[in-house]
Design an enzyme around this catalytic site. Structure first.
Site, PDB file in Angstrom:
ATOM      1  N   LYS A  79       0.851  -1.201   0.000  1.00 43.03           N
ATOM      2  CA  LYS A  79       0.000   0.000   0.000  1.00 43.03           C
ATOM      3  C   LYS A  79       0.877   1.238   0.000  1.00 43.03           C
ATOM      4  O   LYS A  79       1.879   1.297   0.709  1.00 43.03           O
ATOM      5  CB  LYS A  79      -0.879  -0.026   1.261  1.00 43.03           C
ATOM      6  CG  LYS A  79      -1.680   1.217   1.522  1.00 43.03           C
ATOM      7  CD  LYS A  79      -3.173   0.952   1.412  1.00 43.03           C
ATOM      8  CE  LYS A  79      -4.004   2.216   1.365  1.00 43.03           C
ATOM      9  NZ  LYS A  79      -3.805   2.989   0.112  1.00 43.03           N
ATOM     10  N   LYS A 103       6.075   2.416   7.854  1.00 40.85           N
ATOM     11  CA  LYS A 103       4.899   3.076   8.438  1.00 40.85           C
ATOM     12  C   LYS A 103       3.855   2.019   8.831  1.00 40.85           C
ATOM     13  O   LYS A 103       3.269   2.086   9.912  1.00 40.85           O
ATOM     14  CB  LYS A 103       4.264   4.050   7.437  1.00 40.85           C
ATOM     15  CG  LYS A 103       5.122   5.271   7.166  1.00 40.85           C
ATOM     16  CD  LYS A 103       4.411   6.253   6.222  1.00 40.85           C
ATOM     17  CE  LYS A 103       5.423   7.146   5.548  1.00 40.85           C
ATOM     18  NZ  LYS A 103       4.858   8.289   4.845  1.00 40.85           N
ATOM     19  N   LYS A 115       4.707   1.883  -3.517  1.00 42.26           N
ATOM     20  CA  LYS A 115       4.694   3.300  -3.904  1.00 42.26           C
ATOM     21  C   LYS A 115       4.806   3.402  -5.413  1.00 42.26           C
ATOM     22  O   LYS A 115       5.410   2.543  -6.060  1.00 42.26           O
ATOM     23  CB  LYS A 115       5.868   4.041  -3.267  1.00 42.26           C
ATOM     24  CG  LYS A 115       5.708   5.548  -3.244  1.00 42.26           C
ATOM     25  CD  LYS A 115       4.921   6.022  -2.034  1.00 42.26           C
ATOM     26  CE  LYS A 115       4.745   7.514  -2.035  1.00 42.26           C
ATOM     27  NZ  LYS A 115       4.351   8.011  -0.712  1.00 42.26           N
ATOM     28  N   THR A 199      -3.083  13.128   7.167  1.00 40.91           N
ATOM     29  CA  THR A 199      -1.633  13.221   7.340  1.00 40.91           C
ATOM     30  C   THR A 199      -1.319  14.366   8.300  1.00 40.91           C
ATOM     31  O   THR A 199      -0.547  14.205   9.262  1.00 40.91           O
ATOM     32  CB  THR A 199      -0.945  13.435   5.972  1.00 40.91           C
ATOM     33  OG1 THR A 199      -1.377  12.394   5.104  1.00 40.91           O
ATOM     34  CG2 THR A 199       0.564  13.413   6.103  1.00 40.91           C
ATOM     35  N   ASN A 230      -1.356  19.287   0.538  1.00 37.27           N
ATOM     36  CA  ASN A 230      -2.257  18.518   1.395  1.00 37.27           C
ATOM     37  C   ASN A 230      -1.749  18.488   2.842  1.00 37.27           C
ATOM     38  O   ASN A 230      -2.465  18.877   3.769  1.00 37.27           O
ATOM     39  CB  ASN A 230      -2.403  17.103   0.837  1.00 37.27           C
ATOM     40  CG  ASN A 230      -3.203  16.212   1.762  1.00 37.27           C
ATOM     41  OD1 ASN A 230      -2.646  15.614   2.671  1.00 37.27           O
ATOM     42  ND2 ASN A 230      -4.501  16.160   1.581  1.00 37.27           N
ATOM     43  N   SER A 357      -6.142   5.803   5.330  1.00 31.76           N
ATOM     44  CA  SER A 357      -6.349   5.030   4.099  1.00 31.76           C
ATOM     45  C   SER A 357      -6.752   3.599   4.441  1.00 31.76           C
ATOM     46  O   SER A 357      -7.619   3.000   3.788  1.00 31.76           O
ATOM     47  CB  SER A 357      -5.062   4.996   3.270  1.00 31.76           C
ATOM     48  OG  SER A 357      -4.994   6.117   2.435  1.00 31.76           O
TER      49      SER A 357
HETATM   50  N1  LIG Z   1      -0.699  13.336   1.003  1.00 27.05           N
HETATM   51  C1  LIG Z   1      -0.479  12.414   1.929  1.00 27.05           C
HETATM   52  O1  LIG Z   1      -1.410  11.775   2.416  1.00 27.05           O
HETATM   53  C2  LIG Z   1       0.893  12.161   2.438  1.00 27.05           C
HETATM   54  C3  LIG Z   1       1.957  12.932   2.070  1.00 27.05           C
HETATM   55  N2  LIG Z   1       3.186  12.684   2.618  1.00 27.05           N
HETATM   56  C4  LIG Z   1       4.340  13.456   2.207  1.00 27.05           C
HETATM   57  O2  LIG Z   1       4.154  14.835   2.500  1.00 27.05           O
HETATM   58  C5  LIG Z   1       4.894  15.615   1.544  1.00 27.05           C
HETATM   59  C6  LIG Z   1       3.946  16.592   0.887  1.00 27.05           C
HETATM   60  O3  LIG Z   1       2.932  15.849   0.239  1.00 27.05           O
HETATM   61  P1  LIG Z   1       1.496  16.484  -0.104  1.00 27.05           P
HETATM   62  O4  LIG Z   1       1.212  17.581   0.842  1.00 27.05           O
HETATM   63  O5  LIG Z   1       0.571  15.365  -0.247  1.00 27.05           O
HETATM   64  O6  LIG Z   1       1.789  17.060  -1.556  1.00 27.05           O
HETATM   65  P2  LIG Z   1       1.059  18.246  -2.326  1.00 27.05           P
HETATM   66  O7  LIG Z   1       1.278  17.984  -3.746  1.00 27.05           O
HETATM   67  O8  LIG Z   1      -0.317  18.433  -1.834  1.00 27.05           O
HETATM   68  O9  LIG Z   1       1.918  19.540  -1.882  1.00 27.05           O
HETATM   69  C7  LIG Z   1       3.294  19.582  -2.105  1.00 27.05           C
HETATM   70  C8  LIG Z   1       3.836  20.887  -1.558  1.00 27.05           C
HETATM   71  O10 LIG Z   1       5.264  20.838  -1.683  1.00 27.05           O
HETATM   72  C9  LIG Z   1       5.704  21.962  -2.439  1.00 27.05           C
HETATM   73  N3  LIG Z   1       6.885  21.601  -3.224  1.00 27.05           N
HETATM   74  C10 LIG Z   1       6.951  20.788  -4.307  1.00 27.05           C
HETATM   75  N4  LIG Z   1       8.209  20.753  -4.786  1.00 27.05           N
HETATM   76  C11 LIG Z   1       8.945  21.547  -3.961  1.00 27.05           C
HETATM   77  C12 LIG Z   1      10.294  21.924  -3.903  1.00 27.05           C
HETATM   78  N5  LIG Z   1      11.164  21.499  -4.843  1.00 27.05           N
HETATM   79  N6  LIG Z   1      10.715  22.749  -2.907  1.00 27.05           N
HETATM   80  C13 LIG Z   1       9.833  23.219  -1.976  1.00 27.05           C
HETATM   81  N7  LIG Z   1       8.532  22.891  -1.977  1.00 27.05           N
HETATM   82  C14 LIG Z   1       8.098  22.074  -2.950  1.00 27.05           C
HETATM   83  C15 LIG Z   1       4.522  22.319  -3.340  1.00 27.05           C
HETATM   84  O11 LIG Z   1       4.613  23.652  -3.808  1.00 27.05           O
HETATM   85  C16 LIG Z   1       3.365  22.108  -2.367  1.00 27.05           C
HETATM   86  O12 LIG Z   1       3.195  23.220  -1.531  1.00 27.05           O
HETATM   87  C17 LIG Z   1       5.536  14.607   0.583  1.00 27.05           C
HETATM   88  O13 LIG Z   1       6.822  14.291   1.033  1.00 27.05           O
HETATM   89  C18 LIG Z   1       4.629  13.394   0.723  1.00 27.05           C
HETATM   90  O14 LIG Z   1       5.267  12.207   0.355  1.00 27.05           O
HETATM   91  C19 LIG Z   1       3.383  11.730   3.555  1.00 27.05           C
HETATM   92  C20 LIG Z   1       2.357  10.952   3.971  1.00 27.05           C
HETATM   93  C21 LIG Z   1       1.037  11.041   3.403  1.00 27.05           C
HETATM   94  O1  LIG Z   2      -2.493   6.624   2.119  1.00 28.65           O
HETATM   95  C1  LIG Z   2      -1.712   5.801   1.676  1.00 28.65           C
HETATM   96  O2  LIG Z   2      -2.008   4.650   1.432  1.00 28.65           O
HETATM   97  C2  LIG Z   2      -0.282   6.158   1.390  1.00 28.65           C
HETATM   98  C3  LIG Z   2       0.175   7.507   1.842  1.00 28.65           C
HETATM   99  C4  LIG Z   2       1.585   7.698   1.411  1.00 28.65           C
HETATM  100  O3  LIG Z   2       1.891   7.573   0.239  1.00 28.65           O
HETATM  101  C5  LIG Z   2       2.616   8.002   2.372  1.00 28.65           C
HETATM  102  O4  LIG Z   2       2.394   7.841   3.584  1.00 28.65           O
HETATM  103  O5  LIG Z   2       3.727   8.387   1.964  1.00 28.65           O
END
Ligand SMILES: NC(=O)C1=CN([C@@H]2O[C@H](COP(=O)(O)OP(=O)(O)OC[C@H]3O[C@@H](n4cnc5c(N)ncnc54)[C@H](O)[C@@H]3O)[C@@H](O)[C@H]2O)C=CC1
Ligand SMILES: O=C(O)CCC(=O)C(=O)O
Length: 423
Positions: A79, A103, A115, A199, A230, A357
Site C-alpha cells: 500500500k 509506516k 509506492k 496526514t 495537502n 487510508s
Molecule cells: N498526502 C499524503 O497523504 C501524504 C503525504 N506525505 C508526504 O508529505 C509531503 C507533501 O505531500 P502532499 O502535501 O501530499 O503534496 P502536495 O502535492 O499536496 O503539496 C506539495 C507541496 O510541496 C511543495 N513543493 C513541491 N516541490 C517543492 C520543492 N522542490 N521545494 C519546496 N517545496 C516544494 C509544493 O509547492 C506544495 O506546496 C511529501 O513528502 C509526501 O510524500 C506523507 C504521507 C502522506
Molecule cells: O495513504 C496511503 O495509502 C499512502 C500515503 C503515502 O503515500 C505516504 O504515507 O507516503
C-alpha cells in the site's frame, strides 16, 4: 558495527535509497537479525517500470515513464501513494516503498509498503491530459495492483480527482465496482471522512506529544512549515487554530515570513490546487532561508533532502517533525540529535495518512461507513500510542527516534517473512 560504519561512508547522503538501507541495516542489527534479513528487505520484492503514451491536447504524443514498487508483502497487500513530479526517480520510488512498509509496521496495519510515481509536471498539463495520464498509468500497472494485492493512494501532486479516474479505469478493466482498489477517493466514491486531513492530523498529534515531552507550550509557539499542499496546509490550519503562530510557510517557488504570524485563512483561500501560494506575493524569502528561521517547531512538508549537513547546524527549532518523506539526510539527523533537537521522523510523523487510508479500505470492504468523529478518534489513539512506543524505545535503547522507528517498523515484516520461510 565496524562493517556498517564502512558502508555508511560509501553512500551518497542525498541518495534516499542508500540512506534508508543503512538505517534498515542498523535496525536489523540492533534487533539481532542475520544479514539474510537485510538482503531481503533492502530492496522491493517487485519493481515495475512502465512507459505510458499519452495523446496531448495539441495532437502530439508524449511518452511518460512511471514506476510501481512493492517492497514486501509478507504481512499483507502492499500500500502506498502515487507521486506525479518531474524529479521522480526509480531509486526514490523504491525508498518511498520501503518507508511505506515501515509506516505500516509502526502503526500496525495489515500491509506491506508500495509506492508509485510518474515523471511529469502536472502543473503544466491540462485537466484532460492529467485524466489520460492517470488512466494510462492504471492500464500499465493493472496486472500487479488490486484491493488484495497493492492499493494506491495520493501523494505529491496527486489528489482525490486523480484517485477517482484511477478507480474508474480499474473498475472498467476488471468489470466490477472495486472501491477498495484505491484510497483517498472522493467521499461519493467510497472515500473516508478524515482522509484528506489525515496526514496533517497525525503530524499535529505527534507535535502535541513532542511538545509535552519537551515542555513546550503550543499556544504562541512559533511554527515554520515547508510545503502548503495537502500535508502542509491542513497542518497550518490545525496549528493556527490551536493557538500556535505560523510564522513561515513555503512552496516550490519560495516562502513567506511574518514574525507576528501569517494569516493562514487568507493563504488557504488563495492557494492553488498544487499548494502554491507564494507567487501572489512580492516580499518572499527562499526555501533555504525559511528552514533557518527562528522558530520553535519546524515541519518540512514538501520533498526530500531539505535538511542536510549544510544547514543542519543553522536550524533554530527545538522540535523538527517530518511531515514529508525523507526531508532530512542521515548526516543532518546526526547533527540535529547531537544538538539536542527532538526529531520526529517521517515514518512515524506522516503515518496518519496511510492509517486513515486503511480505515477507508476497511470501510470499503465491509460496505459500512464511519463518521468523522469515529475516524478521528481511532486515528488519535493509533498516533499517540505509536509516538509513545517509539519515544520510549529511543530512551531505553539510547538511539534517536529515527532508528527507534525503524526498529519498530521492520519487526512485524521481518517476523512475517521468517514465518513464511523466506529467510
Ligand atoms: N498526502 C499524503 O497523504 C501524504 C503525504 N506525505 C508526504 O508529505 C509531503 C507533501 O505531500 P502532499 O502535501 O501530499 O503534496 P502536495 O502535492 O499536496 O503539496 C506539495 C507541496 O510541496 C511543495 N513543493 C513541491 N516541490 C517543492 C520543492 N522542490 N521545494 C519546496 N517545496 C516544494 C509544493 O509547492 C506544495 O506546496 C511529501 O513528502 C509526501 O510524500 C506523507 C504521507 C502522506
Ligand atoms: O495513504 C496511503 O495509502 C499512502 C500515503 C503515502 O503515500 C505516504 O504515507 O507516503
Amino acid at each position: 558495527m565496524k562493517e556498517m560504519d564502512d558502508y555508511d561512508k560509501q553512500i551518497d547522503q542525498l541518495d534516499v535509497l542508500g540512506s534508508t538501507q543503512t538505517v534498515i541495516k542498523q535496525a536489523l542489527t540492533k534487533l539481532g537479525y542475520p544479514n539474510e534479513m537485510y538482503e531481503l528487505l533492502r530492496e522491493p520484492l517487485r519493481m515495475l517500470t512502465v512507459r505510458i503514451p499519452i495523446r496531448m491536447d495539441d495532437g502530439s504524443t508524449k511518452i511518460f515513464t512511471g514506476y510501481r514498487a512493492q517492497h514486501n508483502d509478507s504481512v499483507g497487500p502492499t500500500k502506498g501513494g502515487v507521486r506525479f513530479h518531474p524529479d521522480v526517480t526509480e531509486r526514490e520510488v523504491k525508498a518511498l516503498s520501503i518507508w511505506m512498509s515501515l509506516k505500516a509496521g509502526i502503526v500496525d496495519l495489515p500491509y506491506g509498503g508500495g509506492k508509485g510515481g510518474i515523471v511529469c509536471d502536472p502543473r503544466e498539463m491540462s485537466f484532460r491530459e492529467l485524466e489520460r495520464l492517470s488512466r494510462g498509468y492504471v492500464r500499465a500497472i493493472s496486472q500487479i495492483v488490486g484491493p488484495t494485492k497493492d492499493i494506491p493512494a495520493p501523494d505529491v501532486f496527486t489528489n482525490s480527482q486523480i484517485m477517482a479516474w484511477m478507480l474508474d479505469e480499474y473498475s472498467k478493466i476488471r468489470e466490477f465496482d472495486s472501491p477498495g482498489f484505491i484510497t483517498g477517493k472522493p467521499l461519493v466514491l467510497g472515500g473516508s471522512h478524515g482522509r484528506e486531513s489525515a496526514t496533517a492530523k497525525g503530524v499535529t498529534i505527534c507535535i502535541n506529544e513532542a511538545a509535552k515531552k519537551t515542555g513546550l507550550d503550543l499556544v504562541d509557539a512559533r511554527v515554520v512549515i515547508q510545503g502548503f499542499g495537502n500535508a502542509g496546509s491542513f497542518l497550518a490550519k490545525f496549528l493556527h487554530d490551536a493557538g500556535a503562530k505560523v510564522v513561515g510557510i513555503g512552496d516550490a517557488y519560495g516562502a513567506l515570513y511574518e514574525p507576528d504570524g501569517l494569516d493562514i485563512d487568507y493563504l488557504l483561500d488563495r492557494r492553488d490546487s498544487f499548494g502554491t501560494v507564494t507567487k501572489l506575493f512580492k516580499n518572499t524569502i527562499t526555501n533555504e532561508e525559511l528552514l533557518e528561521l527562528e522558530c520553535d517547531i519546524l515541519v518540512p512538508a514538501a520533498i526530500e533532502n531539505q535538511i542536510t549537513k549544510d544547514n543542519a547546524a543553522n536550524i533554530q527549532a527545538s522540535i523538527v517533525v517530518e511531515a514529508a518523506n525523507g526531508p532530512t539526510t542521515m548526516e543532518a539527523t546526526e547533527i540535529l540529535s547531537e544538538r539536542g533537537i527532538l526529531l520526529v521522523p517521517d515514518v512515524l510523523a506522516s503515518s496518519g495518512g496511510v492509517t486513515v487510508s486503511y480505515f477507508e479500505w476497511v470501510q470499503n470492504n465491509q460496505g459500512y461507513y464511519w463518521t468523522d468523529e469515529e475516524v478521528e478518534g481511532k486515528l488519535e489513539i493509533v498516533m499517540r500510542n505509536s509516538f509513545n512506543n517509539i519515544y520510549q524505545l529511543a530512551k531505553t535503547r539510547k538511539v534517536n527516534m529515527r532508528l527507534a522507528s525503524y526498529m519498530i517498523g521492520v519487526r512485524k515484516m521481518a517476523e512475517a517473512s521468517r514465518f513464511r520461510g523466506w529467510v
